[in-house]
Scaffold this motif. Structure first.
Motif, short mmCIF file in Angstrom:
data_model
loop_
_atom_site.label_atom_id
_atom_site.label_comp_id
_atom_site.label_asym_id
_atom_site.label_seq_id
_atom_site.Cartn_x
_atom_site.Cartn_y
_atom_site.Cartn_z
N ALA A 235 0.83 -1.21 0.00
CA ALA A 235 0.00 0.00 0.00
C ALA A 235 0.86 1.26 0.00
O ALA A 235 0.46 2.29 -0.55
CB ALA A 235 -0.94 0.00 1.20
N LYS A 236 2.03 1.17 0.61
CA LYS A 236 2.91 2.33 0.74
C LYS A 236 4.03 2.33 -0.30
O LYS A 236 4.89 3.23 -0.28
CB LYS A 236 3.52 2.35 2.15
N ALA A 237 4.01 1.37 -1.21
CA ALA A 237 5.09 1.27 -2.20
C ALA A 237 5.08 2.47 -3.13
O ALA A 237 4.02 3.01 -3.49
CB ALA A 237 4.93 -0.02 -3.00
N GLU A 238 6.29 2.87 -3.53
CA GLU A 238 6.41 4.02 -4.43
C GLU A 238 5.78 3.72 -5.78
O GLU A 238 5.19 4.61 -6.41
CB GLU A 238 7.90 4.37 -4.59
N HIS A 239 5.91 2.47 -6.23
CA HIS A 239 5.30 2.06 -7.50
C HIS A 239 4.26 0.99 -7.19
O HIS A 239 4.60 -0.19 -7.02
CB HIS A 239 6.38 1.53 -8.45
N PRO A 240 2.99 1.36 -7.13
CA PRO A 240 1.93 0.42 -6.73
C PRO A 240 1.81 -0.75 -7.72
O PRO A 240 2.12 -0.64 -8.90
CB PRO A 240 0.67 1.28 -6.76
N VAL A 241 1.38 -1.89 -7.19
CA VAL A 241 1.11 -3.07 -8.02
C VAL A 241 -0.40 -3.15 -8.26
O VAL A 241 -1.20 -2.59 -7.52
CB VAL A 241 1.62 -4.36 -7.35
N ASP A 242 -0.77 -3.87 -9.32
CA ASP A 242 -2.19 -4.01 -9.66
C ASP A 242 -2.87 -5.13 -8.89
O ASP A 242 -4.08 -5.12 -8.68
CB ASP A 242 -2.34 -4.29 -11.16
N ALA A 243 -2.11 -6.15 -8.50
CA ALA A 243 -2.63 -7.31 -7.79
C ALA A 243 -1.46 -8.00 -7.07
O ALA A 243 -0.30 -7.65 -7.31
CB ALA A 243 -3.32 -8.29 -8.75
N ILE A 244 -1.79 -8.96 -6.21
CA ILE A 244 -0.75 -9.64 -5.42
C ILE A 244 -0.95 -11.15 -5.50
O ILE A 244 -2.06 -11.66 -5.31
CB ILE A 244 -0.78 -9.19 -3.95
N PHE A 245 0.14 -11.85 -5.80
CA PHE A 245 0.17 -13.31 -5.80
C PHE A 245 0.73 -13.74 -4.44
O PHE A 245 1.91 -13.54 -4.15
CB PHE A 245 1.04 -13.83 -6.94
N SER A 246 -0.13 -14.34 -3.62
CA SER A 246 0.25 -14.65 -2.24
C SER A 246 0.56 -16.13 -2.08
O SER A 246 0.04 -16.98 -2.80
CB SER A 246 -0.90 -14.27 -1.30
N ASN A 247 1.39 -16.46 -1.09
CA ASN A 247 1.77 -17.84 -0.83
C ASN A 247 0.80 -18.56 0.10
O ASN A 247 1.12 -19.62 0.63
CB ASN A 247 3.19 -17.91 -0.25
N GLY A 248 -0.38 -18.02 0.29
CA GLY A 248 -1.39 -18.68 1.11
C GLY A 248 -2.65 -17.85 1.22
O GLY A 248 -2.58 -16.61 1.20
#
Length: 321
Positions: free
Chosen positions: A238-251
């Protein structure tokens, strides 16, 4: 037979044989509830055992048969749904077959893993199942002569190791390609550790490379094992300088923590792809990969009580939501 204060203490099967006047083999058949013992001899032996409160040494008996009926399960930690579900499969299959299952946590410490391998060498276990590892495959191969060793990853056809594993690479690539079709051009990744020894880490990186290109450190969060870790991952992205569109999580539970962080910050929840098809992904309605880990555990147990070097693949399913 020894005497303590005038009382006779029976120490082994030979003492029962001497007191009953029967052979050791006859006493053994009575202890193991086998046939071909005359009723009068069986009654006499059982009476002596009851009178002296004799309890057979099961460990010694099992070792004399070349078995301990115990399988050791080597795992880094038990508080991750992946390992918990694999263990469920192993324990269920082991209980039905009359085996004891001993959990051997390592926290990915190679010294501790070597200690468990030395215990296998000392016949403490009939086999070891490595759900994950830090030791090299070469090391595991060297210890295989002391007992069966099963890996929960693909060790390659050239290895002399039994293995039960899921088709992670294919399922990860499929899920990531699907994410691209949904318009997610920048994908964040959450892992338990950023270590090339980890099979899941290696496969995740390879799948990401195939679909999205190089996985940069800015798009990666490591150290996620629990829901709370997922919450911290949510804060990171959420605080990243370059936001991602989605997240691939390990669980899935980790994905739920990511989701909740955005909710608590009154931000639109970021799309998540989880793993293991747990209740959390169903309630929050995000996509997930079901690796059928109970089936994986059952297959690993079957291999552990055998001697083959079979490799068994458990197919995964991608569940779109």
């Amino acid at each position: 037979m020894i005497k303590e204060g005038g009382a006779v203490v029976v120490t082994n099967i030979h003492d029962i044989a001497r007191l009953s006047g029967c052979s050791v083999s006859t006493v053994s058949r009575v202890i193991n509830h086998q046939k071909y013992v005359a009723d009068d001899k069986r009654a006499k032996i059982e009476a002596i055992m009851q009178q002296l409160d004799y309890v057979p040494n099961r460990v010694a008996r099992d070792l004399s048969n070349g078995q301990t009926k115990t399988i050791g399960v080597v795992l880094p930690y038990a508080n991750h749904p992946y390992f918990a579900r694999v263990i469920d499969g192993i324990v269920g299959a082991g209980f039905s077959a009359g085996y004891k299952i001993t959990l051997l946590p390592t926290n990915y410490d190679m010294t501790i893993e070597r200690h468990y391998l030395e215990q296998l060498r000392g016949k403490a276990y009939d086999a070891l199942i490595f759900t994950s590892r830090s030791s090299s495959l070469d090391t595991l191969e060297r210890y295989r002569k002391y007992g069966q060793i099963v890996c929960c990853e693909d060790p390659g056809d050239e290895r002399q190791l039994a293995a039960a594993f899921t088709d992670r690479m294919a399922s990860y690539v499929y899920a990531l390609k699907w994410a691209q079709t949904q318009g997610y051009q920048t994908m964040g990744v959450v892992l338990s550790r950023n270590n090339v020894i980890s099979a899941s880490t290696r496969v995740t990186r390879r799948a990401y490379q195939e679909v999205y290109g190089k996985l940069t450190d800015t798009n990666l969060f490591t150290g996620a094992v629990t829901y709370d870790d997922g919450y911290q991952a949510g804060a990171y992205f959420a605080k990243a300088e370059h936001p991602v569109d989605a997240i691939f999580s390990n669980g899935d539970d980790i994905g739920a923590g990511i989701h909740q962080y955005f909710v608590d910050q009154h931000q639109p929840p970021i799309p998540v792809i989880g793993q293991e098809n747990l209740l959390s992904s169903r309630l929050l309605h995000f996509s997930t990969i079901d690796h059928h880990l109970e089936a994986l555990g059952q297959a690993a147990f079957r291999l552990a009580i055998g001697t083959s070097r079979t490799h068994e693949l458990i197919k995964s399913d991608f569940i779109k939501r």
